[in-house]
Write a protein that holds these residues in place. Structure first.
Motif, PDB file in Angstrom:
ATOM      1  N   CYS A 105       0.853  -1.181   0.000  1.00  0.00           N
ATOM      2  CA  CYS A 105       0.000   0.000   0.000  1.00  0.00           C
ATOM      3  C   CYS A 105       0.889   1.232   0.000  1.00  0.00           C
ATOM      4  O   CYS A 105       2.118   1.132   0.143  1.00  0.00           O
ATOM      5  N   ASP A 133      -0.853   5.191   3.776  1.00  0.00           N
ATOM      6  CA  ASP A 133      -2.097   4.449   4.010  1.00  0.00           C
ATOM      7  C   ASP A 133      -1.915   3.263   4.958  1.00  0.00           C
ATOM      8  O   ASP A 133      -2.838   2.460   5.125  1.00  0.00           O
ATOM      9  N   LEU A 145      -9.278   0.503   2.162  1.00  0.00           N
ATOM     10  CA  LEU A 145      -8.553   0.575   0.896  1.00  0.00           C
ATOM     11  C   LEU A 145      -9.180  -0.325  -0.167  1.00  0.00           C
ATOM     12  O   LEU A 145      -9.730  -1.387   0.140  1.00  0.00           O
ATOM     13  N   ARG A 192      -2.974   7.325  -3.634  1.00  0.00           N
ATOM     14  CA  ARG A 192      -3.293   6.560  -2.434  1.00  0.00           C
ATOM     15  C   ARG A 192      -4.635   5.834  -2.594  1.00  0.00           C
ATOM     16  O   ARG A 192      -5.267   5.879  -3.646  1.00  0.00           O
ATOM     17  N   TRP A 216      -5.384   2.380  -2.149  1.00  0.00           N
ATOM     18  CA  TRP A 216      -5.415   1.013  -2.660  1.00  0.00           C
ATOM     19  C   TRP A 216      -4.564   0.092  -1.790  1.00  0.00           C
ATOM     20  O   TRP A 216      -3.706   0.530  -1.037  1.00  0.00           O
ATOM     21  N   ARG A 217      -4.813  -1.199  -1.932  1.00  0.00           N
ATOM     22  CA  ARG A 217      -3.968  -2.233  -1.316  1.00  0.00           C
ATOM     23  C   ARG A 217      -3.816  -3.349  -2.334  1.00  0.00           C
ATOM     24  O   ARG A 217      -4.776  -3.720  -3.008  1.00  0.00           O
TER      25      ARG A 217
END
Length: 493
Positions: free
Chosen positions: A313, A317, A323, A355, A357-358
């Motif tokens: 990530c 975050d 996410l 930013r 998201w994962r």
């Protein structure tokens, strides 16, 4: 047995600093070949994007490397620029324990004719060939006559092959016959226009449609308006069918592999699948780094889960539960493409990674692939740097090998070079640490000196720079041009 199971494939594209359309087909064809498992490693590099042709060698472990230019012709780029940048001296180059095999560009392969015919039928389904003129469009350039020859050859092959078209003609954006005269070059009631380009970019989305008369002036890209889904266009008393660039065909992956096969046949390469499989050295280093607590690189945070899987990530975050979750290593290519505002990130090491998201990955191999999409060649450069084998290119050497519109870049002064590096490479623009000097034995100084110092956290892998990027070359060209204009003004006075 797979004859290339222990070899690597590098596909070279042009790339762009403006939009992702130029590199997209190269990435797509690489992904298709990667899924087939033909090569041990499949990676891309670009003229105008990352990784460049010096960095890409650090992305592969294999001792045998095939290089296929994803270019239309064997002209200026393939005969001069690419060999210079790749440091190769012919079809076969042996260097640093590697055997590098330089194949012909995809555009000159005979199977391109089949793809052109297929594309023409797809864009005008049900339209009789006998009532259709086929126009194959190229750019046109005076840098190398082969750039035009490849299109003329395709036109001749289709004509002589008696494929049923009323006529087949070549046309160009900047040379005679001009594509803007398409209605004078053809006579059939239906006209199919196929851009003989590798990618759909500004030429196929904007420039050619304007020249054809589909638009009055260049504005928003036609890709946003669905230009390829509006066929036919009623223009100048004809029905005109406009196609996407030929290089976007999915079967181009087959042509890339065909060029590898052609190379093996031409140069008598035997099946090498029985040789020893090279060590996954970069993968081994990645495992060691993770065990030692290195869990960051650039703006990426890496979490090793209890079950041995991995989650990535944005560093900012960490700990967030809301996410957007992704599960494929290839998703990193798209996560890294645009910034938060949707602008194209041509420089992956710019501190603009979006930013929210994962990315969950199951294996170490997938982790390595994802990180190579986020930061191309970064892992390989750290690995080589630790081994003491990483080589750098002094700025003066890089500028000195430029040609064409960039050949005067090396005329900038040393103070101008230091100031340029200090501004362009500042941490607010790029997270890399510069390893290259101004000249051999002469390190960067003044404004540029701080960029040569370690700039990463103790738990992070560094982002290293072994050669000035295309943005630096462009900046040097601007300064050199301003110098020339100032000198001219003074001489006039």
């Amino acid at each position: 047995m797979n004859p290339h199971s222990s070899a690597s494939l590098i596909i070279i594209g042009h790339g762009s600093t403006v939009n992702p359309d130029s590199s997209a087909p190269t990435h797509q064809h690489a992904a298709a070949i990667r899924q087939r498992g033909v090569f041990r490693e499949v990676v891309c590099c670009f003229w105008k994007e990352e990784p460049n042709m010096r960095e890409v060698y650090e992305m592969v472990d294999s001792e045998v490397i095939y290089i296929v230019p994803n270019f239309i012709s064997e002209g200026y780029f393939c005969q001069q620029v690419l060999p210079r940048e790749l440091r190769i001296d012919g079809p076969v180059t042996r260097r640093d324990g590697k055997t590098i095999r330089y194949c012909d560009p995809v555009g000159i392969h005979p199977n391109m004719t089949r793809l052109l015919l297929q594309r023409a039928d797809e864009v005008a389904p049900g339209v009789p060939r006998g009532q259709t003129s086929l126009v194959i469009v190229g750019h046109g350039t005076n840098l190398n006559e082969n750039s035009r020859k490849v299109i003329e050859n395709q036109v001749a092959l289709i004509r002589d092959g008696h494929h049923g078209f009323a006529e087949v003609v070549d046309a160009y954006m900047e040379e005679q016959p001009l594509v803007s005269d398409w209605d004078k070059l053809t006579t059939a009631p239906n006209v199919v226009v196929v851009p003989f380009f590798i990618a759909d970019g500004l030429h196929s989305f904007q420039d050619i449609p304007v020249l054809l008369g589909m638009r009055e002036e260049i504005g928003a890209t036609l890709s946003e308006m669905g230009v390829f889904h509006q066929n036919p266009h009623q223009l100048r008393g004809r029905l005109l069918y406009y196609s996407g660039a030929i290089g976007t065909e999915t079967h181009m992956a087959d042509v890339i592999l065909d060029q590898v096969h052609e190379f093996d046949t031409k140069h008598g390469v035997k099946d090498e699948s029985q040789g020893p499989m090279p060590e996954d050295a970069i993968l081994g280093s990645l495992a060691t780094w993770l065990k030692s607590g290195k869990d960051e690189i650039g703006q990426i945070a890496i979490t090793t889960q209890d079950d041995g899987t991995f989650s990535l990530c944005h560093i900012a975050d960490r700990g967030r539960e809301d996410l957007e979750v992704h599960h494929q290593a290839a998703d990193a290519l798209f996560l890294a493409r645009d910034d938060a505002a949707g602008a194209f990130r041509s420089l992956h090491t710019a501190p603009t990674l979006r930013r929210g998201w994962r990315l969950d990955l199951a294996t170490l191999g997938e982790l390595r692939q994802a990180l190579d999409f986020f930061y191309p060649a970064a892992l390989g450069m750290v690995h080589a740097h630790e081994k003491g084998t990483l080589t750098t290119t002094p700025l003066r050497e890089l500028l000195g090998r430029q040609t064409g519109m960039y050949k005067f870049t090396n005329t900038i002064t040393d103070p101008q070079a230091h100031a340029m590096i200090g501004t362009c490479c500042a941490d607010v623009n790029c997270l890399r640490r510069i390893l290259w000097p101004l000249r051999p034995g002469e390190p960067m100084a003044h404004e540029a000196a701080s960029k040569t110092e370690p700039n990463h956290a103790p738990n992070a892998l560094p982002l290293l720079c072994i050669e000035a990027c295309t943005h630096i070359v462009s900046a040097a060209r601007k300064i050199a041009r301003e110098n020339a204009e100032a000198k001219e003004t003074v001489e006039k006075i």
